[in-house]
Design a protein around this motif. Structure first.
Motif, short mmCIF file in Angstrom:
data_model
loop_
_atom_site.label_atom_id
_atom_site.label_comp_id
_atom_site.label_asym_id
_atom_site.label_seq_id
_atom_site.Cartn_x
_atom_site.Cartn_y
_atom_site.Cartn_z
N THR A 170 -5.99 -4.05 21.52
CA THR A 170 -4.81 -4.77 21.99
C THR A 170 -4.77 -6.19 21.41
N HIS A 189 1.20 1.16 26.10
CA HIS A 189 -0.10 1.87 26.15
C HIS A 189 0.13 3.33 26.52
N TYR A 235 -7.59 1.37 29.57
CA TYR A 235 -6.39 0.75 30.15
C TYR A 235 -6.70 -0.65 30.66
N TYR A 273 -6.96 -3.06 27.82
CA TYR A 273 -5.60 -3.37 27.35
C TYR A 273 -4.95 -4.42 28.24
N LYS A 274 -5.03 -4.24 29.56
CA LYS A 274 -4.42 -5.18 30.51
C LYS A 274 -5.03 -6.58 30.39
N VAL A 325 2.10 -7.06 31.58
CA VAL A 325 2.16 -5.60 31.48
C VAL A 325 3.52 -5.15 31.99
N LYS A 372 5.45 -2.10 33.25
CA LYS A 372 5.10 -0.75 33.75
C LYS A 372 5.87 0.35 33.00
N VAL A 399 3.83 1.66 29.95
CA VAL A 399 2.55 2.35 30.16
C VAL A 399 2.84 3.80 30.57
#
Length: 338
Positions: free
Chosen positions: A173, A186, A200, A203-204, A214, A216, A219
């Protein structure tokens, strides 16, 4: 001669006792080299086959190791098996390979079959549908070393060899952010599995550290296949705020995403960057090579085998190791704007 030749047949042919034949075949120091040579030559001529299971029951060692993987036909798992064999074959071990197809019941059956075969150890990657721990306890109660690789359960007394999936997700990322991407999506595997959960989370954290939020809608949890990559892009194309990059938890998902992006006339990497995970062989051989996080599967197999060997070296010493390997990002055309 029939393959069912027994030690009694060899003893009769040589006019010696069956006990002497047995000792000679098992390299007993009390038997002279001349007798051993004679017995081995006669056994070969008569096509005698030793009963490996009987020997295992008698000696407590079978020189076989069970390896359980979700799928044998995935490059990642076949490379791990190669790594295990590289370490164990030179030491006289044979490997029995089982696959679970991600089914807990099959995993339990595999473990029971391996225990019945008197294996000296079990090295395995846990099925994604496994919720029970009883079959692992059964292995430990039998005194058989158990080593988890890649996918694991946290069980006292069980060693594990994994990759730092959080670091892999973070590094991938961060690379996309450094390429100028601002809206990074993602594609995630089933996050009930630790490996996908940690990718995950990496990534966050990377988004957070670089002041990005992020979204939502960006994702998507999906199956680990090409078709799911197609569907994810179709979903993103309908959004008002489309992503400009993808970090995928799987190379197959990444490949599907790239195919669908091209179908939509989107230029990669100029308009959209993609990074996958696993470094499957196809990623580097494509015309548009795919950036991916390498998991070093052969090294993972080597390491899992070495951990097993440490455990059998002294059965009186209980060893519990937690080995975490570092991932390596392979930057290729799909994400390189420089």
């Amino acid at each position: 001669m029939s393959e069912k030749t027994t030690i009694y047949d060899i003893a009769k042919a040589l006019n010696i006792t069956a006990a002497t034949v047995s000792r000679a075949l098992n390299n007993n120091p009390k038997i002279s080299q001349a007798t051993k040579k004679l017995v081995l030559e006669t056994a070969a001529k008569m096509n005698y086959k030793q009963n490996k299971l009987a020997l295992a029951l008698k000696s407590g060692r079978s020189n076989t190791v069970g390896v359980i993987v979700p799928y044998i036909d995935r490059n990642f798992f076949s490379s791990i098996i190669r790594g295990i064999e590289e370490e164990l074959y030179p030491l006289g071990y044979h490997v029995i390979i089982c696959q679970t197809h991600e089914e807990e019941g099959t995993e339990i059956d595999n473990i029971n079959a391996l225990l019945n075969a008197q294996v000296d150890g079990i090295l395995m990657s846990v099925s994604k549908h496994t919720t029970q721990l009883d079959h692992f306890d059964h292995v430990l109660k039998k005194g058989v070393p158990l080593v988890f690789f890649d996918r694991k359960k946290d069980i006292k007394g069980v060693s594990t060899v994994t990759i730092d999936d959080f670091e892999g997700g973070y590094t991938a990322t961060k690379h996309l952010i450094e390429q100028g991407c601002k809206r990074i999506a993602h594609l995630s595997g089933d996050r009930s599995l630790e490996i996908y959960k940690h990718r995950y989370e990496g990534y966050k954290k990377a988004l957070e550290d670089f002041g990005l939020k992020v979204n939502k809608d960006h994702v998507v949890q999906c199956k680990n296949d090409i078709a799911a990559g197609h569907k994810a892009i179709d979903k993103f194309m309908k959004l008002d705020h489309r992503p400009d990059a993808i970090f995928s938890s799987s190379d197959f998902l990444a490949l599907g995403a790239i195919q669908q992006l091209k179908k939509n006339g989107i230029k990669i990497p100029e308009e959209f960057c993609v990074v996958g995970f696993s470094n499957e062989p196809f990623t580097k051989f494509m015309e548009l090579s795919i950036s991916s996080v390498d998991q070093s599967p052969v090294l993972m197999g080597n390491t899992a085998a070495k951990v097993f060997l440490e455990q059998v070296k002294d059965s009186n010493v209980k060893i519990e190791k937690k080995v975490v390997l570092s991932p390596k990002l392979k930057i290729r055309k799909s994400s390189s704007r420089s």
